[in-house]
Motif scaffolding. Structure first.
Motif, PDB file in Angstrom:
ATOM      1  N   GLN A  67       0.828  -1.209   0.000  1.00 36.46           N
ATOM      2  CA  GLN A  67       0.000   0.000   0.000  1.00 36.46           C
ATOM      3  C   GLN A  67       0.863   1.260   0.000  1.00 36.46           C
ATOM      4  OE1 GLN A  67      -2.450  -0.618   3.456  1.00 36.46           O
ATOM      5  NE2 GLN A  67      -4.085  -1.636   2.305  1.00 36.46           N
ATOM      6  N   LEU A  68       1.982   1.209   0.729  1.00 40.70           N
ATOM      7  CA  LEU A  68       2.895   2.353   0.764  1.00 40.70           C
ATOM      8  C   LEU A  68       3.457   2.632  -0.629  1.00 40.70           C
ATOM      9  CD1 LEU A  68       4.617   4.442   2.375  1.00 40.70           C
ATOM     10  CD2 LEU A  68       6.315   2.623   2.663  1.00 40.70           C
ATOM     11  N   LEU A  69       3.946   1.577  -1.291  1.00 38.96           N
ATOM     12  CA  LEU A  69       4.519   1.746  -2.627  1.00 38.96           C
ATOM     13  C   LEU A  69       3.441   2.110  -3.644  1.00 38.96           C
ATOM     14  CD1 LEU A  69       6.948  -1.315  -2.584  1.00 38.96           C
ATOM     15  CD2 LEU A  69       7.583   1.092  -2.461  1.00 38.96           C
ATOM     16  N   LEU A  70       2.286   1.462  -3.528  1.00 37.17           N
ATOM     17  CA  LEU A  70       1.190   1.755  -4.447  1.00 37.17           C
ATOM     18  C   LEU A  70       0.692   3.185  -4.257  1.00 37.17           C
ATOM     19  CD1 LEU A  70      -0.700   0.562  -6.602  1.00 37.17           C
ATOM     20  CD2 LEU A  70      -2.238  -0.127  -4.761  1.00 37.17           C
ATOM     21  N   GLY A  71       0.589   3.612  -3.001  1.00 41.24           N
ATOM     22  CA  GLY A  71       0.152   4.977  -2.732  1.00 41.24           C
ATOM     23  C   GLY A  71       1.109   6.001  -3.298  1.00 41.24           C
ATOM     24  N   HIS A  72       2.411   5.734  -3.174  1.00 41.95           N
ATOM     25  CA  HIS A  72       3.405   6.652  -3.738  1.00 41.95           C
ATOM     26  C   HIS A  72       3.276   6.717  -5.253  1.00 41.95           C
ATOM     27  CE1 HIS A  72       7.335   7.802  -5.416  1.00 41.95           C
ATOM     28  NE2 HIS A  72       7.453   8.565  -4.345  1.00 41.95           N
ATOM     29  N   GLU A  73       3.099   5.558  -5.889  1.00 42.99           N
ATOM     30  CA  GLU A  73       2.993   5.535  -7.349  1.00 42.99           C
ATOM     31  C   GLU A  73       1.714   6.223  -7.820  1.00 42.99           C
ATOM     32  OE1 GLU A  73       4.457   4.681 -11.176  1.00 42.99           O
ATOM     33  OE2 GLU A  73       5.354   4.775  -9.178  1.00 42.99           O
ATOM     34  N   SER A  98      -2.553   7.419  -0.074  1.00 42.38           N
ATOM     35  CA  SER A  98      -1.496   8.423  -0.155  1.00 42.38           C
ATOM     36  C   SER A  98      -0.602   8.400   1.086  1.00 42.38           C
ATOM     37  CB  SER A  98      -2.110   9.814  -0.304  1.00 42.38           C
ATOM     38  OG  SER A  98      -1.096  10.801  -0.314  1.00 42.38           O
ATOM     39  N   PRO A  99       0.723   8.280   0.899  1.00 44.83           N
ATOM     40  CA  PRO A  99       1.650   8.284   2.043  1.00 44.83           C
ATOM     41  C   PRO A  99       2.027   9.701   2.445  1.00 44.83           C
ATOM     42  CG  PRO A  99       2.868   7.851   0.042  1.00 44.83           C
ATOM     43  CD  PRO A  99       1.425   8.057  -0.375  1.00 44.83           C
ATOM     44  N   ALA A 100       1.039  10.563   2.563  1.00 46.35           N
ATOM     45  CA  ALA A 100       1.312  11.977   2.816  1.00 46.35           C
ATOM     46  C   ALA A 100       2.060  12.198   4.126  1.00 46.35           C
ATOM     47  CB  ALA A 100       0.000  12.763   2.816  1.00 46.35           C
ATOM     48  N   GLN A 127      14.687   0.678  -3.338  1.00 43.12           N
ATOM     49  CA  GLN A 127      13.676   1.480  -4.023  1.00 43.12           C
ATOM     50  C   GLN A 127      12.940   2.401  -3.046  1.00 43.12           C
ATOM     51  OE1 GLN A 127      12.441   2.188  -7.194  1.00 43.12           O
ATOM     52  NE2 GLN A 127      14.490   1.408  -7.650  1.00 43.12           N
ATOM     53  N   LEU A 128      12.850   1.984  -1.802  1.00 39.95           N
ATOM     54  CA  LEU A 128      12.270   2.879  -0.795  1.00 39.95           C
ATOM     55  C   LEU A 128      13.117   4.138  -0.655  1.00 39.95           C
ATOM     56  CD1 LEU A 128      11.165   0.386   2.012  1.00 39.95           C
ATOM     57  CD2 LEU A 128       9.700   1.642   0.431  1.00 39.95           C
ATOM     58  N   GLY A 129      14.437   3.962  -0.760  1.00 41.14           N
ATOM     59  CA  GLY A 129      15.320   5.125  -0.693  1.00 41.14           C
ATOM     60  C   GLY A 129      15.153   6.051  -1.881  1.00 41.14           C
ATOM     61  N   VAL A 130      14.838   5.477  -3.049  1.00 37.14           N
ATOM     62  CA  VAL A 130      14.616   6.292  -4.242  1.00 37.14           C
ATOM     63  C   VAL A 130      13.298   7.053  -4.137  1.00 37.14           C
ATOM     64  CG1 VAL A 130      14.237   6.212  -6.737  1.00 37.14           C
ATOM     65  CG2 VAL A 130      15.989   4.757  -5.693  1.00 37.14           C
ATOM     66  N   ARG A 131      12.266   6.380  -3.665  1.00 35.81           N
ATOM     67  CA  ARG A 131      10.934   6.984  -3.610  1.00 35.81           C
ATOM     68  C   ARG A 131      10.743   7.896  -2.404  1.00 35.81           C
ATOM     69  NH1 ARG A 131       6.983   4.491  -6.857  1.00 35.81           N
ATOM     70  NH2 ARG A 131       7.842   2.870  -8.199  1.00 35.81           N
ATOM     71  N   CYS A 718      13.952  20.821  -4.540  1.00 38.74           N
ATOM     72  CA  CYS A 718      13.022  20.172  -3.591  1.00 38.74           C
ATOM     73  C   CYS A 718      13.380  18.707  -3.381  1.00 38.74           C
ATOM     74  CB  CYS A 718      11.585  20.286  -4.091  1.00 38.74           C
ATOM     75  SG  CYS A 718      11.001  21.968  -4.287  1.00 38.74           S
ATOM     76  N   CYS A 719      14.652  18.447  -3.112  1.00 37.42           N
ATOM     77  CA  CYS A 719      15.116  17.065  -3.012  1.00 37.42           C
ATOM     78  C   CYS A 719      14.466  16.300  -1.864  1.00 37.42           C
ATOM     79  CB  CYS A 719      16.640  17.048  -2.858  1.00 37.42           C
ATOM     80  SG  CYS A 719      17.504  17.662  -4.325  1.00 37.42           S
ATOM     81  N   ASP A 720      13.973  17.007  -0.850  1.00 35.01           N
ATOM     82  CA  ASP A 720      13.389  16.327   0.307  1.00 35.01           C
ATOM     83  C   ASP A 720      11.865  16.407   0.324  1.00 35.01           C
ATOM     84  OD1 ASP A 720      13.286  19.023   0.690  1.00 35.01           O
ATOM     85  OD2 ASP A 720      13.781  18.969   2.827  1.00 35.01           O
ATOM     86  N   LYS A 721      11.264  16.792  -0.799  1.00 35.64           N
ATOM     87  CA  LYS A 721       9.808  16.909  -0.858  1.00 35.64           C
ATOM     88  C   LYS A 721       9.207  15.758  -1.656  1.00 35.64           C
ATOM     89  CE  LYS A 721       9.549  21.996  -0.615  1.00 35.64           C
ATOM     90  NZ  LYS A 721       8.824  22.085   0.659  1.00 35.64           N
ATOM     91  N   SER A 722       7.939  15.497  -1.406  1.00 35.70           N
ATOM     92  CA  SER A 722       7.215  14.501  -2.187  1.00 35.70           C
ATOM     93  C   SER A 722       6.894  15.076  -3.562  1.00 35.70           C
ATOM     94  CB  SER A 722       5.919  14.106  -1.481  1.00 35.70           C
ATOM     95  OG  SER A 722       5.008  15.203  -1.467  1.00 35.70           O
ATOM     96  N   GLU A 723       6.465  14.190  -4.465  1.00 34.98           N
ATOM     97  CA  GLU A 723       6.118  14.630  -5.815  1.00 34.98           C
ATOM     98  C   GLU A 723       5.007  15.680  -5.776  1.00 34.98           C
ATOM     99  OE1 GLU A 723       7.150  12.906  -9.897  1.00 34.98           O
ATOM    100  OE2 GLU A 723       7.986  12.808  -7.905  1.00 34.98           O
ATOM    101  N   LYS A 724       4.034  15.430  -4.954  1.00 33.17           N
ATOM    102  CA  LYS A 724       2.885  16.334  -4.867  1.00 33.17           C
ATOM    103  C   LYS A 724       3.296  17.690  -4.301  1.00 33.17           C
ATOM    104  CE  LYS A 724      -1.984  16.023  -3.554  1.00 33.17           C
ATOM    105  NZ  LYS A 724      -2.989  15.169  -2.856  1.00 33.17           N
ATOM    106  N   ASP A 725       4.103  17.672  -3.247  1.00 34.03           N
ATOM    107  CA  ASP A 725       4.550  18.934  -2.644  1.00 34.03           C
ATOM    108  C   ASP A 725       5.447  19.718  -3.601  1.00 34.03           C
ATOM    109  OD1 ASP A 725       3.143  18.340  -0.375  1.00 34.03           O
ATOM    110  OD2 ASP A 725       4.866  17.550   0.731  1.00 34.03           O
ATOM    111  N   ALA A 726       6.279  18.993  -4.368  1.00 36.86           N
ATOM    112  CA  ALA A 726       7.151  19.664  -5.334  1.00 36.86           C
ATOM    113  C   ALA A 726       6.335  20.319  -6.441  1.00 36.86           C
ATOM    114  CB  ALA A 726       8.143  18.666  -5.925  1.00 36.86           C
TER     115      ALA A 726
END
Length: 761
Positions: A67-73, A98-100, A127-131, A718-726
């Motif tokens: 769910q964590l990986l799916l939510g991120h994707e 969403s892993p907000a 991959q967790l480190g990448v995402r 924004c290297c430390d932000k999520s895709e949505k926040d960026a």
């Protein structure tokens, strides 16, 4: 004998000492085992239930990981689909997984998820480190990589966690596994040659081994950074690698010589390098590298080098010779000096290595206006056949007389890094036109077609709103007056075209080289994800301290010059005049091209903090694209003594908004905004590659750098932000650039440039 046989039949055994031993011991051992088995409790229904419960808990944890990986994707896909988070484009239940809140998780919770992912596959854990590029995740993965190094040596994604700075500082024994580690991508290999890592010989050997696996094309692209790493190369392996690599490609050898020639003794020859021989400086090491490359040449490679460098050095020198002459005398003097330079041997344009120079158009050579210098524009007739193919067999000859012809001897071509689309006639300055701008490519026709700037004959396709656009004197097939030829029987052979370059003396253009290198990388990133974004990273070659060669952007004129030609008309009015009415196909196509290039350069301008964006530094080509030139102010400097007068994140003037729909809520402007955000998101996925290119140039004397440059660059990405926040972050940057204050400061800067330099706005 019979007794012995009898004993065996009774089940006795004979020891080495000849003493008989009955089976009673065997029975005794068997009895002991049976007793032990009796002591083990039988599996009860309760035990089975406990094990099933543990298994069920494990599966439930796997579901949470999924769910964590799916939510991120899902977040990532939804953000790319709807970068501005508009209600109309919202996906039902898009935030269900969403892993907000993942950023707020503590280290212990992240460790549980990473351990769970590791139990499935170490690759999944990385991959967790990448995402989720959070410090808590990284520190945990660093421990896992160190403790289980044998399991991850085949995964390049694990490398950054093993070579963490603390691990390098502690010189952990696990670093020896790098001798057999899987190859990584070029930017990471380059990063490992920085002073932070070069103290460890295993890391340096690994980086050089990886670089050895790449083509000469790739090495040429990263060469400015590679040359800089020589300053950290205590063991000399990087210098040795570059010399050997230069033997495989004459183009690479030439690029190394040009790069090292730009390093000045007055700047780099004063400060001794730490850890090197007493008194050794970066200047001394660059000279040693350059001489090593020259000494490794033999056969035709020496001739090619001498012809190429003598020819283009002679042209560059003319720029200095013209300085004492009055402006009205310079053109005649330029033609006279060019006629003195013979075209001999195999010559190629440094800005287009896959060409052969055939002739110079003396009559169209033009000095350009500049405050204290005289850059010159020269047009060359070139063919699309590489000049250096003839010397391939001799490249790599050694003192023993052996010939080594690597399969990739002539594969190096920086021409692949040149962007832009071909097509359209190439306008140039006529003798009575204003020369204050970057001149335009000349036009020559062969067989009824138009010669494209990068080779071959390209037919023009007529269409609504498609105009010729020639405002300079084009040469016909029969008109070859003023052209100096290299033994040409036909004045315009097949597969030839005119290509122009600007030669500068007295200007340090290495900063432009870095900016355009990053722009080229960004162009490749946009293409890799299929984004409709346009960049034209024209080629710039620094050939000596304060000297260089600049590729002319074809089919383009500056906004300043356009304003003077169309008598103050806005961009919208110019597009109507050039491409047809607003509802025509030609206008719509040109506007789309304008918006795609505006979005791309807006992202570039923000990430690199490009300033001095007056209308003399903005070109518009025949197809409607906007192209930025002149990158003298970027990162942490700006014109006027760093007054930061240009407050906007990137140039977005009123006339630009008018052309893109007229209002921020128009369909066209919304598309521009969405593409800008998507371009930013694409660059973030490769932020470390961009940061590496800049980091390895930080020890130069470029004025654009300060101690905060890398930290500020990382923050903008924004290297430390999520895709949505960026995406939200970049959306607000576009909105801010539309605000009255931002547009007003942009307007005032254009007014200032008009007052001081006569640049139209």
């Amino acid at each position: 004998m019979s007794g012995s046989m009898s004993a065996r039949r009774r089940g006795s055994t004979v020891t080495d000492g000849g003493v008989e031993e009955t089976r009673s011991r065997g029975w005794s051992l068997r009895g002991r085992k049976e007793t032990q088995m009796e002591q083990i409790k039988p599996i009860t229904e309760k035990d089975t239930s406990s094990r099933l419960s543990e298994r069920r808990m494990y599966l439930l944890q796997l579901v949470k990981l999924l769910q964590l990986l799916l939510g991120h994707e899902i977040d990532r896909i939804v953000t790319w689909h709807n970068p501005q988070s508009t209600i109309k484009l919202a996906v039902p239940e898009q935030d269900l997984y969403s892993p907000a809140g993942a950023f707020e998780w503590n280290t212990q919770k992240w460790r549980r998820f990473i351990s769970l992912a590791w139990s499935v596959s170490p690759r999944l854990a990385f991959q967790l480190g990448v995402r989720f590029p959070y410090r808590k995740v990284r520190s945990t993965l660093e421990l896992f990589a160190k403790d289980h190094v044998e399991l991850v040596a085949d995964d390049p994604a694990a490398l950054p966690y093993l070579v963490a700075r603390q691990n390098v500082k502690d010189n952990i024994p696990e670093l020896k596994h790098l001798l057999h580690w899987a190859p990584c991508e070029p930017p990471l290999a380059l990063a490992l040659l920085h002073s932070t890592y070069s103290v460890n010989p295993y890391i340096t050997q690994y980086a050089v081994r990886v670089l050895n696996s790449f083509s000469a094309d790739t090495i040429i692209f990263y060469l400015p950074q590679l040359v800089q790493t020589v300053r950290y190369d205590v063991s000399g392996v990087v210098q040795e690698y570059l010399i050997k690599a230069s033997q495989r490609s004459p183009l690479l050898a030439h690029q190394i010589i040009w790069n090292t020639t730009t390093i000045e003794e007055s700047v780099e020859g004063k400060v001794p390098l730490a850890g090197h021989a007493s008194g050794e400086t970066f200047y001394h090491k660059s000279v040693a590298l350059r001489e090593g490359v020259r000494a490794s040449m033999s056969g035709k490679a020496i001739t090619l080098y001498a012809d190429e460098f003598d020819f283009f050095n002679a042209i560059t020198t003319i720029s200095e010779l013209l300085l004492p002459f009055a402006p009205n005398e310079r053109r005649a003097r330029l033609k006279e000096e060019l006629r003195k330079i013979p075209i001999k041997g195999c010559l190629y344009l440094p800005t287009s290595p896959k060409t052969t120079v055939l002739a110079i158009n003396y009559e169209r050579a033009s000095p350009m206006q500049s405050a204290a210098k005289v850059p010159i524009m020269v047009s060359f007739l070139v063919t699309d056949e590489a000049a250096i193919q003839d010397v391939a067999e001799d490249v790599g000859e050694r003192e023993k007389g052996e010939k080594k012809t690597p399969a990739n001897a002539i594969e190096a071509s920086a021409d692949d890094s040149v962007g832009g689309e071909d097509g359209g006639d190439h306008t140039e300055l006529s003798e009575d036109e204003d020369e204050s701008d970057w001149p335009l490519q000349s036009s020559a026709r062969v067989g009824g077609g138009t010669l494209s700037p990068r080779g071959g004959t390209k037919k023009r396709e007529g269409g609504e709103g498609d105009q010729d656009g020639n405002d300079g004197g084009n040469e016909s097939e029969e008109d070859d007056g003023g052209v100096g030829k290299a033994g040409l029987k036909d004045p315009h052979p097949a597969n030839t075209h005119w290509q122009s370059c600007i030669f500068k003396a007295g200007d340090d253009i290495r900063q432009d080289v870095l900016a355009l290198q990053v722009i080229e990388l960004c162009k490749r990133i946009f293409q890799s994800v299929g984004l409709d974004l346009y960049l034209f990273p024209y080629r710039v070659i620094a050939t000596a301290p304060g000297s260089g060669i600049i590729e002319v952007v074809p089919n383009a004129e500056s906004r300043d010059r356009l304003g003077k030609k169309v008598e103050g008309k806005s961009l919208f009015e110019y597009f109507v005049q050039k491409h047809g009415p607003p509802d025509s196909v030609g206008f719509q196509r040109a506007r789309r091209n304008f918006m795609s290039s505006m979005a791309a350069y807006s992202v570039i301008s923000f990430v690199l903090q490009v300033k001095d964006r007056h209308n003399g530094n903005l070109l518009v080509d025949d197809e409607g694209h906007i192209v930025h030139i002149d990158f003298g102010f970027l990162f942490d400097i700006s014109p006027g003594g760093n007054l930061r007068f240009e407050r906007s994140h990137f140039k977005l003037s009123t006339e630009m908004i008018e052309l893109m729909g007229g209002r921020p809520d128009s369909t066209q402007f919304k598309w521009f905004m969405s593409q800008t955000v998507r371009g930013f998101l694409a660059l973030r996925e490769h932020s470390e590659a961009i940061i590496t290119l800049v980091t390895l140039m930080m020890d130069t004397d470029f004025p654009c750098f300060t101690e905060q440059t890398i930290a500020n660059l990382r923050e903008r990405l924004c290297c430390d932000k999520s895709e949505k926040d960026a995406a939200t972050f970049m959306t607000y940057k576009v909105i801010d650039s539309c605000q009255a204050v931002a547009k007003f400061t942009t307007f005032l800067y254009d007014v200032f440039q008009n007052f001081s330099n006569g640049i139209d706005y």
